[in-house]
Scaffold this motif. Structure first.
Motif, PDB file in Angstrom:
ATOM      1  N   ARG A  83     -16.550 -69.867  -9.606  1.00 58.16           N
ATOM      2  CA  ARG A  83     -15.339 -70.132  -8.995  1.00 58.16           C
ATOM      3  C   ARG A  83     -13.965 -70.401  -9.727  1.00 58.16           C
ATOM      4  N   LEU A  84     -14.000 -70.049 -11.087  1.00 60.26           N
ATOM      5  CA  LEU A  84     -13.050 -69.862 -11.829  1.00 60.26           C
ATOM      6  C   LEU A  84     -12.227 -68.841 -11.350  1.00 60.26           C
ATOM      7  N   SER A  93     -11.723 -63.482 -11.008  1.00 61.88           N
ATOM      8  CA  SER A  93     -12.946 -63.874 -10.246  1.00 61.88           C
ATOM      9  C   SER A  93     -13.486 -62.489  -9.468  1.00 61.88           C
ATOM     10  N   THR A  95      -9.343 -70.736 -16.569  1.00 57.63           N
ATOM     11  CA  THR A  95      -8.292 -71.429 -15.397  1.00 57.63           C
ATOM     12  C   THR A  95      -8.784 -71.635 -14.156  1.00 57.63           C
ATOM     13  N   ARG A  96      -8.450 -72.591 -13.459  1.00 59.06           N
ATOM     14  CA  ARG A  96      -8.804 -72.763 -12.072  1.00 59.06           C
ATOM     15  C   ARG A  96      -7.945 -72.350 -11.170  1.00 59.06           C
ATOM     16  N   SER A  97      -6.553 -71.837 -11.643  1.00 57.54           N
ATOM     17  CA  SER A  97      -5.427 -71.404 -10.806  1.00 57.54           C
ATOM     18  C   SER A  97      -5.165 -69.919 -10.795  1.00 57.54           C
ATOM     19  N   HIS A 120      -6.901 -74.129 -18.114  1.00 54.17           N
ATOM     20  CA  HIS A 120      -7.339 -75.561 -18.019  1.00 54.17           C
ATOM     21  C   HIS A 120      -8.602 -76.129 -19.152  1.00 54.17           C
TER      22      HIS A 120
END
Length: 123
Positions: free
Chosen positions: A30-31, A53, A98-100, A111
């Motif tokens: 999910r990253l 992703s 990163t998540r964004s 992150h």
């Protein structure tokens, strides 16, 4: 929280190859993106390669055609295959995630970071 651990660095002669691995403690599925950065002494940290992703990849001009980034979601691992290594590739290489879906080239957008692994290209 995701922890990243790099491995695979070392000393290699010019023209040689290395494969770096970045093992994540949690799921990377999910990253938004994962990247490999490097930092040489006295220089800024620079993005070497990123993988999103959906599988899309991006590379720095200096490594295009020589480096390949890939990911294995089942193993929660990202790889950086480095071929035709040059002395100027010498640096500490860092894995980041990163998540964004922001500016993937900006290190402040990431992150999570690994501790780094040294790559030295020298005869």
């Amino acid at each position: 929280q995701v922890q990243l651990v790099e491995s695979g660095g070392g000393l290699v002669q010019p023209g040689g190859s290395l494969r770096l691995s970045c093992k994540a403690s949690g799921s990377i599925f999910r990253l938004a993106a994962m990247g490999w950065y490097r930092q040489a002494p006295g220089k800024d940290r620079e993005l070497v390669a990123a993988i999103f992703s959906g599988g899309i990849t991006r590379y720095a001009d200096s490594v295009k055609g020589r480096f390949t980034i890939s990911r294995d979601n089942a193993k929660n691992t990202v790889y950086l295959q480095m071929n035709s290594l040059k002395p100027e590739d010498t640096a500490v290489y860092y894995c980041a995630a990163t998540r964004s879906y922001g500016d993937y080239e900006n290190p402040t957008n990431y992150h999570y970071w690994g501790q780094g692994t040294q790559v030295t290209v020298s005869s």
